[in-house]
Design a protein around this motif. Sequence first.
Motif, mmCIF file in Angstrom:
data_model
loop_
_atom_site.group_PDB
_atom_site.id
_atom_site.type_symbol
_atom_site.label_atom_id
_atom_site.label_comp_id
_atom_site.label_asym_id
_atom_site.label_seq_id
_atom_site.Cartn_x
_atom_site.Cartn_y
_atom_site.Cartn_z
ATOM 1 N N ALA A 50 35.628 16.245 144.628
ATOM 2 C CA ALA A 50 34.569 16.247 143.615
ATOM 3 C C ALA A 50 35.121 15.759 142.274
ATOM 4 O O ALA A 50 36.282 15.989 141.936
ATOM 5 C CB ALA A 50 33.998 17.652 143.467
ATOM 6 N N ARG A 51 34.263 15.100 141.516
ATOM 7 C CA ARG A 51 34.660 14.635 140.197
ATOM 8 C C ARG A 51 34.758 15.801 139.231
ATOM 9 O O ARG A 51 34.020 16.775 139.346
ATOM 10 C CB ARG A 51 33.670 13.598 139.686
ATOM 11 C CG ARG A 51 33.671 12.311 140.505
ATOM 12 C CD ARG A 51 32.817 11.258 139.837
ATOM 13 N NE ARG A 51 31.427 11.703 139.742
ATOM 14 C CZ ARG A 51 30.498 11.029 139.078
ATOM 15 N NH1 ARG A 51 30.824 9.902 138.452
ATOM 16 N NH2 ARG A 51 29.270 11.475 139.024
ATOM 17 N N THR A 52 35.592 15.664 138.227
ATOM 18 C CA THR A 52 35.778 16.714 137.222
ATOM 19 C C THR A 52 35.045 16.334 135.943
ATOM 20 O O THR A 52 34.942 15.147 135.598
ATOM 21 C CB THR A 52 37.267 16.912 136.933
ATOM 22 O OG1 THR A 52 37.824 15.678 136.501
ATOM 23 C CG2 THR A 52 37.987 17.396 138.200
ATOM 24 N N PHE A 53 34.512 17.332 135.233
ATOM 25 C CA PHE A 53 33.753 17.111 134.005
ATOM 26 C C PHE A 53 34.229 18.098 132.951
ATOM 27 O O PHE A 53 34.684 19.212 133.274
ATOM 28 C CB PHE A 53 32.254 17.305 134.246
ATOM 29 C CG PHE A 53 31.679 16.363 135.258
ATOM 30 C CD1 PHE A 53 31.236 15.109 134.890
ATOM 31 C CD2 PHE A 53 31.586 16.741 136.585
ATOM 32 C CE1 PHE A 53 30.708 14.253 135.827
ATOM 33 C CE2 PHE A 53 31.064 15.895 137.524
ATOM 34 C CZ PHE A 53 30.622 14.634 137.149
ATOM 35 N N ASP A 54 34.044 17.706 131.668
ATOM 36 C CA ASP A 54 34.305 18.611 130.550
ATOM 37 C C ASP A 54 33.012 19.365 130.259
ATOM 38 O O ASP A 54 32.104 18.854 129.595
ATOM 39 C CB ASP A 54 34.761 17.804 129.327
ATOM 40 C CG ASP A 54 35.246 18.705 128.209
ATOM 41 O OD1 ASP A 54 35.152 19.943 128.397
ATOM 42 O OD2 ASP A 54 35.679 18.186 127.173
ATOM 43 N N PHE A 55 32.916 20.557 130.786
ATOM 44 C CA PHE A 55 31.656 21.294 130.718
ATOM 45 C C PHE A 55 31.273 21.675 129.289
ATOM 46 O O PHE A 55 30.108 21.591 128.904
ATOM 47 C CB PHE A 55 31.752 22.552 131.591
ATOM 48 C CG PHE A 55 32.001 22.247 133.024
ATOM 49 C CD1 PHE A 55 31.326 21.212 133.648
ATOM 50 C CD2 PHE A 55 32.919 22.985 133.758
ATOM 51 C CE1 PHE A 55 31.554 20.918 134.979
ATOM 52 C CE2 PHE A 55 33.152 22.692 135.083
ATOM 53 C CZ PHE A 55 32.482 21.652 135.710
ATOM 54 N N MET A 56 32.230 22.082 128.457
ATOM 55 C CA MET A 56 31.905 22.546 127.111
ATOM 56 C C MET A 56 31.396 21.413 126.237
ATOM 57 O O MET A 56 30.440 21.583 125.465
ATOM 58 C CB MET A 56 33.159 23.176 126.473
ATOM 59 C CG MET A 56 33.682 24.397 127.220
ATOM 60 S SD MET A 56 32.405 25.661 127.455
ATOM 61 C CE MET A 56 32.092 26.069 125.749
#
Length: 666
Positions: A50-56
Amino acid sequence: KVRRSGKESIGIDLRGNSKSCIIYHFEAPCIKLLVLEMAEMNNDASKKKARTFDFMEMFKEAKQTALERSQGKFEDDKNSAIATEGDVIGPSPSVSQKSSKTGDDLGPSKPQKSNEVESDDEEDMIGPPLPPGLTKGSKTSEEEVEIGPPLPPSTSASKASDDEDDEEDEPEESLDKKIPSSHEISLDHGSKAVSALALDPAGARLVTGGHDFIVKFWDFAGMDQSLQSFRNIKPCESHHLNQLQYSATGEMILIVAANSRAKVVDRDGFEKLECAKGDPYIVDMASTKGHTAMLNGGSWNPKVREEFMTCSNDGTVRLWDVNAEGKKHKNCIKPKSQQGRKLVPTACAYSNDGRWVAAACQDGSIQMWDHNKNFVNVAMINRGCHMNGTDTSCLCFSYDGQCLASRGGDDTLKLWDMRNFKKPLKVRENLISYYTVTDCIFSPNDRMVLTGTSVKKEGDGKLLFLDRESLDTVSEITVAESSVVRCIWHPKLNQIVIGCSDGKARLFYDPEKSHRGAMLCMVKQPRKSKQVLALASQQIITPYALPMFKETKSTSTKKFEEKVRKDPIRSKRPDLPMTGPGEGGRLGVKGATLAQYVAQSLVKRKPDKYENDPRAAILRHAKEAAENPFWIDPAYKKTQPHKLFQEEEKEEEEDTDEPVWKKQKI
């Protein structure tokens, strides 16, 4: 922005490609994060990462974008309302300022604290401020959400006052006002009692049957004011009808007569099936194919359209399937007395949901079976419902399924609670009934119970409307010199049909409350009958016709009389009256046959005085035979004109000295 249960939250759905999906769900004061990954599996059964994201960072950007869009939309709505209405509809300046401040406080770049003291339960405000009508202090339902700008205070107040006025101007209508009985029509079935009635579910056709063995079909749309039936049938020979009922779809009619074989016909009266007759010499009624005694009642299953039920004097309640064509019953139920003996069911009915099968028996009991189970054990039973030895004529379930009405042969009407079947809810007495098929039904609104009363030779029968709560008389319809046997209150037509003992079916309706039904035929004028005028043969005078076609008119009757005189038939003299026994093939007045004439002559003959003296009877003709000889003297007149008779010889005196046994026998 979603408002739910007094809390505000923001939902954001970010979709990349078809392989992965990330959903964020934020809820103040806590933040919840939900990530859904949809990964495809390749041919080697290996999973992709899965791709990673900067949630904040994504959270801050989405929050700022939602605030800007909501504030801009609120300003546009405010400007349009000012331009059209001329009034400012929206939040007060204080609220606007507070909302702007709150929006600034919640911004990601300028975090500030509010000077107001708030409770721990209050939440941070996200999005545009609420309208004046939906402040925090107002009492609103948690489930109701007001959409759009609020109404002005004057408009909302006037709307509330109008609603209150409407509620006050429309009081609840009393029960007697809901009865459609302002108009009446009479359908002539025959000269005997109407013992069976049925209306189809759509209310287009009516079927009547009675003690004259005839079933009549009435079509409201096809009738006119002459009120004539379109078909008459005699389905069960010389057996009076006990029950007629349409199926749930209205395609078939169940006919239950006083014989042992029920019939099912279609809408037009053509027979579809006839139930089989059982073997009367078999003791176990469950081993026979059908009933062996007279039928008392029947009913269609309201949920299973192919199933119907019949009860009989053979002590059984049988369930039938239309698809089996009546060759054998589907189930056989045998009601039992308290001692385990056979009981005769007099009435049967299905509940409206099709779960309960109820039967009323001659010992006064009402027994019920669960249709979802086998019919071996009784689900509910009450043995003291009515008087022992009487025939309960009807069972009827209420529309809500919580109440059962029974019309007993002991002149009572009782209501029973299905949740507590031991004691009756209400009892109404002194309801005279002389028919074993007297009805009791519930009104369409389930607030009244209808039943009829019977009379003998003098008096008026009545259709009573009883309150369901107390069984007090709400209203009544009087039928002159006739008993009320059957009754129907159709929920769609809102019309009442009753069958009376004088052979008429009376229909009551109200033009303002009823629909279709009898109102269709009462607006049609009777059709004019096409009469064939029979014209007498008249003489046509044609002055310019040929002489051979002309008929000259006789100036006198002389020629006509001469012509008649030559006719042997027309000139024959009438026969004179007969005085004797008859002649020429004609018989006299003394009898139609020769034997009758001889018998009458023997009776009128005078007694013969010589009947006991045959010698005197012969000698009475001696004088006439000597004076007028006919048989013997003319035959010997030439050969022997003088009669020669033997001379009598004088017997010599016998010697008296000889013994008696020596004398000559003469």
